[in-house]
Write an enzyme that holds these catalytic residues in place. Structure first.
Site, short mmCIF file in Angstrom:
data_model
loop_
_atom_site.label_atom_id
_atom_site.label_comp_id
_atom_site.label_asym_id
_atom_site.label_seq_id
_atom_site.Cartn_x
_atom_site.Cartn_y
_atom_site.Cartn_z
N ASP A 40 0.83 -1.21 0.00
CA ASP A 40 0.00 0.00 0.00
C ASP A 40 0.86 1.26 0.00
O ASP A 40 1.98 1.26 0.51
CB ASP A 40 -0.92 -0.02 1.23
CG ASP A 40 -2.08 0.95 1.11
OD1 ASP A 40 -2.38 1.38 -0.04
OD2 ASP A 40 -2.68 1.30 2.14
N THR A 86 -10.97 -6.66 -4.69
CA THR A 86 -12.31 -6.56 -5.31
C THR A 86 -12.80 -5.11 -5.24
O THR A 86 -13.46 -4.62 -6.15
CB THR A 86 -13.32 -7.50 -4.61
OG1 THR A 86 -13.18 -7.37 -3.20
CG2 THR A 86 -13.10 -8.95 -4.97
N ASN A 88 -10.92 -2.47 -5.37
CA ASN A 88 -10.14 -1.61 -6.26
C ASN A 88 -10.81 -1.42 -7.64
O ASN A 88 -10.45 -0.51 -8.38
CB ASN A 88 -8.71 -2.15 -6.45
CG ASN A 88 -7.84 -2.02 -5.21
OD1 ASN A 88 -6.92 -2.82 -5.01
ND2 ASN A 88 -8.11 -1.02 -4.36
#
Ligand code: IPE
Ligand code: IPE
Ligand code: MG
Length: 263
Positions: A40, A86, A88
């Protein structure tokens, strides 16, 4: 390209798997078998530099390479990277399209490196949702690297843990209705066998970069007893050294699995 750790990285490697002379308070403890990472901070990295978000994703690929090399160096057999969730899919279409192209290029370009290092590529997630050209490259790369017996590099793509668990429940329900399994046979092991990660050990260590203290729908079932290491380092800045630091942190933990401390 062969991996040559820097002097600083080598010091950490020596502390982890060294000749026994280095300070190793965890002597005798095993290294993790499976490390899962939430990569991230790409967007923030780019934003800090006044660059478009995709430049953060591009640099993040260098981090993927570095971490795969570091993991392989320690002979840790499973590395699972959260590359696209999912959720994103709700990002701007242009960002998704650019990410998919980067992914395809990575899958194509890394084959020689993976073959050289006996790494096999695998994926978990709702793969059928990915663009066809990514699906094709994914199966090509998986097939080409199938014999890799030193490390499994798994990319979580269009992955969501709740989605995974829901699909597992459906599969088990279907088999129960068809009489293939009895209710009494539904055990934790059976549930695990119906997840995308069937056959893989649960992660021992989960790393999240960029300082966020959440799991964002990643491997919820599998991380029941994983140790968690969060670093403020943004993913595009994450290198081998940060990986080794996370492993050192893990080695210092006392994993009790609900029991009392072992002497
Ligand atoms: C992680 O970086 C990569 C993906 C989720 C694909 P982000 O794109 O989430 O970067 P931040 O969190 O916005 O900085
Ligand atoms: C988690 O990062 C997903 C991946 C790393 C692929 P996000 O950036 O999507 O998660 P949130 O939105 O911060 O929870
Ligand atoms: Mg993010």
């Amino acid at each position: 390209m062969p991996y040559h750790p820097s002097a600083e990285a080598q010091k950490l490697i020596d502390r982890l798997v060294g000749d026994g002379s280095a300070e190793q308070p965890w002597a005798g403890k095993p290294l993790p078998k499976h490390v899962a990472i939430i990569m991230d901070g790409n967007g923030r990295w780019a934003g800090d530099r006044g660059l478009p978000r995709i430049e953060g994703h591009r640099e993040g690929i260098q981090s993927v390479r570095a971490v795969a090399q570091a993991c392989r160096k320690l002979e840790i057999p499973y590395l699972t990277l959260y590359a696209f969730s999912t959720e994103n899919w709700k990002r701007p279409r242009t960002e998704i399209a650019a990410l998919m192209k980067l992914l395809r290029d990575f899958l194509k370009e890394e084959i020689p490196e993976m073959l050289e290092n006996r790494i096999r590529l695998d994926s978990i997630g709702n793969i059928k949702k990915l663009p066809l050209y990514v699906q094709h490259q994914l199966s090509k790369t998986s097939r080409a690297t199938k014999a890799g017996d030193m490390m499994q590099l798994t990319l979580a793509l269009s992955y969501g843990s709740r989605d995974e668990i829901t699909q597992a429940v459906k599969k088990i329900a279907r088999k129960t209705v068809q009489g293939k399994i009895k209710e009494s046979q539904i055990t934790q092991e059976l549930v695990s066998e119906h997840l995308f990660t069937a056959g893989m050990p649960d992660p021992d260590l989960m790393i999240r970069s960029s300082g966020e203290l959440r799991v964002s729908n990643y491997l919820l079932w599998q991380i029941a007893y994983a140790e968690i290491h969060v670093t403020p380092v943004l993913w595009p800045d994450f290198r081998d050294i940060h990986f080794y630091q996370a492993i050192l942190d893990y080695m210092g933990r006392d994993r009790r699995f609900g029991k009392v401390r072992s002497k």
